[in-house]
Design a protein around this motif. Sequence first.
Motif, PDB file in Angstrom:
ATOM      1  N   ALA A  23     -22.994 -42.095  31.866  1.00  0.00           N
ATOM      2  CA  ALA A  23     -23.127 -43.370  32.563  1.00  0.00           C
ATOM      3  C   ALA A  23     -22.085 -44.384  32.104  1.00  0.00           C
ATOM      4  N   THR A  24     -21.810 -44.419  30.822  1.00  0.00           N
ATOM      5  CA  THR A  24     -20.824 -45.371  30.309  1.00  0.00           C
ATOM      6  C   THR A  24     -19.446 -45.076  30.874  1.00  0.00           C
ATOM      7  N   ASP A  67     -14.945 -62.017  41.055  1.00  0.00           N
ATOM      8  CA  ASP A  67     -15.532 -62.532  39.819  1.00  0.00           C
ATOM      9  C   ASP A  67     -17.051 -62.635  39.842  1.00  0.00           C
ATOM     10  N   ASN A  68     -17.660 -62.362  40.970  1.00  0.00           N
ATOM     11  CA  ASN A  68     -19.131 -62.359  41.026  1.00  0.00           C
ATOM     12  C   ASN A  68     -19.703 -60.939  40.990  1.00  0.00           C
ATOM     13  N   VAL A  69     -18.870 -59.959  40.651  1.00  0.00           N
ATOM     14  CA  VAL A  69     -19.302 -58.561  40.564  1.00  0.00           C
ATOM     15  C   VAL A  69     -19.248 -58.117  39.109  1.00  0.00           C
ATOM     16  N   VAL A  70     -20.372 -57.586  38.620  1.00  0.00           N
ATOM     17  CA  VAL A  70     -20.423 -57.010  37.278  1.00  0.00           C
ATOM     18  C   VAL A  70     -20.881 -55.562  37.394  1.00  0.00           C
ATOM     19  N   VAL A  71     -20.517 -54.765  36.405  1.00  0.00           N
ATOM     20  CA  VAL A  71     -20.868 -53.344  36.387  1.00  0.00           C
ATOM     21  C   VAL A  71     -21.587 -53.060  35.085  1.00  0.00           C
ATOM     22  N   THR A  72     -22.707 -52.359  35.176  1.00  0.00           N
ATOM     23  CA  THR A  72     -23.432 -51.986  33.969  1.00  0.00           C
ATOM     24  C   THR A  72     -24.129 -50.645  34.179  1.00  0.00           C
ATOM     25  N   THR A 115     -24.572 -56.930  40.892  1.00  0.00           N
ATOM     26  CA  THR A 115     -24.494 -55.995  39.781  1.00  0.00           C
ATOM     27  C   THR A 115     -24.405 -54.586  40.340  1.00  0.00           C
ATOM     28  N   VAL A 116     -23.327 -53.895  40.028  1.00  0.00           N
ATOM     29  CA  VAL A 116     -23.213 -52.471  40.356  1.00  0.00           C
ATOM     30  C   VAL A 116     -23.873 -51.755  39.191  1.00  0.00           C
TER      31      VAL A 116
END
Length: 135
Positions: A48-49, A64-69, A33-34
């Motif tokens: 931030a958004t 596909d194993n990287v998400v950003v929030t 998770t970034v």
Amino acid sequence: MATHAVYPGTFDPFTSGHLDVVDRVRRQFDLVTVLVAVNPDKSPGAGATERAVGVRKMVLPEWDNVVVTAWAGLTATFCRENRADVIVRGVRNRTDLGLECQLAAMNEALGVTTLLVPARPELVGVSSTVRRAGA
């Protein structure tokens, strides 16, 4: 057992050095998770958004194993709430190392281990601060 790493930062802007850290750790963990952080001590050029959207644009679709929030709380709290095993931090030089070791000790006291990832030699000079200044 799945492993989850969190790579937090202001990412103002997200640089090739940041992207390299993500690329390297995504190969080591099941999920990365970034975490685009809201830091009251900093005044980023975008919210931030908006910064999270910018990071998503740089992350390759096949990762596909990287998400950003985006996240406004403590990174350690995010880690506990999302069952993350480790916080990842990039280190470019001795100054970074000293600061990151202090932060790692605080996060360890909060129950989350930190993995320090040294910058590749060709990326040591890459800096969000310098990019913002237009240099």
